[in-house]
Design a protein around this motif. Structure first.
Motif, PDB file in Angstrom:
ATOM      1  N   PHE A 185       0.845  -1.186   0.000  1.00 23.89           N
ATOM      2  CA  PHE A 185       0.000   0.000   0.000  1.00 23.89           C
ATOM      3  C   PHE A 185       0.887   1.246   0.000  1.00 23.89           C
ATOM      4  CE2 PHE A 185      -2.379  -3.353   2.042  1.00 23.89           C
ATOM      5  CZ  PHE A 185      -3.682  -3.203   1.575  1.00 23.89           C
ATOM      6  N   SER A 186       0.376   2.326  -0.542  1.00 20.89           N
ATOM      7  CA  SER A 186       1.045   3.620  -0.466  1.00 20.89           C
ATOM      8  C   SER A 186       0.087   4.630   0.135  1.00 20.89           C
ATOM      9  CB  SER A 186       1.489   4.092  -1.850  1.00 20.89           C
ATOM     10  OG  SER A 186       1.943   5.434  -1.785  1.00 20.89           O
ATOM     11  N   ALA A 187       0.578   5.372   1.112  1.00 18.66           N
ATOM     12  CA  ALA A 187      -0.251   6.395   1.760  1.00 18.66           C
ATOM     13  C   ALA A 187      -0.025   7.775   1.154  1.00 18.66           C
ATOM     14  CB  ALA A 187       0.051   6.437   3.256  1.00 18.66           C
ATOM     15  N   ASP A 188       0.859   7.863   0.156  1.00 18.89           N
ATOM     16  CA  ASP A 188       1.142   9.156  -0.484  1.00 18.89           C
ATOM     17  C   ASP A 188       1.485  10.237   0.537  1.00 18.89           C
ATOM     18  OD1 ASP A 188       0.736   8.171  -3.084  1.00 18.89           O
ATOM     19  OD2 ASP A 188      -1.430   8.427  -2.902  1.00 18.89           O
ATOM     20  N   ASN A 189       2.277   9.847   1.535  1.00 16.72           N
ATOM     21  CA  ASN A 189       2.780  10.800   2.533  1.00 16.72           C
ATOM     22  C   ASN A 189       1.673  11.381   3.410  1.00 16.72           C
ATOM     23  OD1 ASN A 189       5.413  11.308   3.237  1.00 16.72           O
ATOM     24  ND2 ASN A 189       5.492  13.317   2.259  1.00 16.72           N
TER      25      ASN A 189
END
Length: 300
Positions: free
Chosen positions: A28-32
């Motif tokens: 997963f990526s939380a995009d910062n």
């Protein structure tokens, strides 16, 4: 983040070692975005026992924000591994759940700062001014790198100015541009720029290349810029191309984490609470190493 070169390296390292152990992986990526990261993890925790994770590996957006989420995972019997970070809650979490894989794997963050400090001593042997672009405040890796830098530059005649950014090239460019407003009419001699990752370093380079800067300070093209991450396809390539003066190579950490998880699940014992991997300078240097422009690097 999903678009950083080092983050891609971490994902590839994780997937490669997971295949070796026949571990299925979801990424997963939380995009910062810290709130999004928490929501993603909690959604996984709400899954049924047969589908929810056995272990969560996480690169925290904000270290302390994950405290309650880490305990929620552990109460469900899910291991918790920090990648590239360390947080004070990890000791008590580890004590409270001794059977679970609870640990962190990171490049030695203080040593990264020390390496950068030695690079700047070589680049500014007679002293000068350093603008150092840090990662976000409240992030353990950013704080430790800065501690190491200060340690390595202690006693030198290098004056450090710091600004904080968000690990992105756009953030580095913005931080550099805002700082330059103060020195628009000033000379940038005996001056260097450092950043805590290569993306911010390149953002700073873009800001220095702006016509409004080069017209008033023609010498900016010679300002040394040092980054960190040093992946083969980005940071090291930029140094070879002459776009960065030097970088620090951070070893990937996720493969080591997966192997330690396999050891725990296989009953072969628990790893140390904090596993530190050794970073290195690029270009490499010993006592007589040189940077690409011929500047001699010396260990202090």
């Amino acid at each position: 983040m999903n678009d950083g070169d080092y983050q891609r390296l971490l994902r590839e390292d994780c997937l490669r070692e997971a295949r070796r152990h026949d571990f299925p992986v979801r990424t997963f990526s939380a995009d910062n975005d810290s709130e999004r990261q928490i929501e993603q993890i909690r959604t996984c925790l709400q899954e049924g026992e047969t589908t929810r994770p056995t272990v969560i590996l996480v690169c925290p957006v904000r270290d302390a924000a994950l405290l309650s989420t880490a305990y929620a995972a552990a109460r469900l019997g899910i291991g918790w591994v920090l990648i590239g970070r360390w947080s004070v809650y990890m000791g008590s979490l580890r004590d409270a759940f001794p059977r679970l894989p609870v640990f962190s794997v990171a490049a030695d963050q203080k040593e990264i700062g020390r390496i950068q400090g030695r690079q700047f001593r070589a680049l500014l042997p007679d002293g000068g001014d350093l603008l150092y672009i840090r990662g976000p405040l409240g992030i353990s890796s950013a704080a430790r790198r800065f501690e190491g830098l200060q340690e390595a530059l202690h006693g030198s005649s290098i004056n450090i100015s710091t600004v904080s950014s968000d690990w992105t090239g756009e953030g580095g460019q913005r931080a550099m541009t805002e700082w330059l407003q103060v020195l628009r009419k000033g000379e940038l001699s005996r001056f260097a720029v450092g950043a805590q990752n290569d993306a911010m370093a390149m953002g700073a380079r873009s800001a220095l290349a702006a016509p409004s800067v080069t017209q008033s300070n023609p010498s900016v093209s010679r300002i040394p810029i040092v980054g960190c991450d040093g992946t083969p396809d980005y940071g090291r390539r930029l140094v070879i191309a002459g776009k960065l003066t030097a970088t620090v190579v951070m070893p990937p950490t996720t493969g080591r984490a997966v192997n330690e998880i396999a050891s725990v699940l296989g009953g072969r014992g628990r790893p140390d609470a904090e596993i530190l991997l050794t970073p290195s300078s690029f270009p490499e240097f010993t006592g007589a190493g040189r940077l690409p422009d011929g500047t001699r690097l010396q260990h202090e």
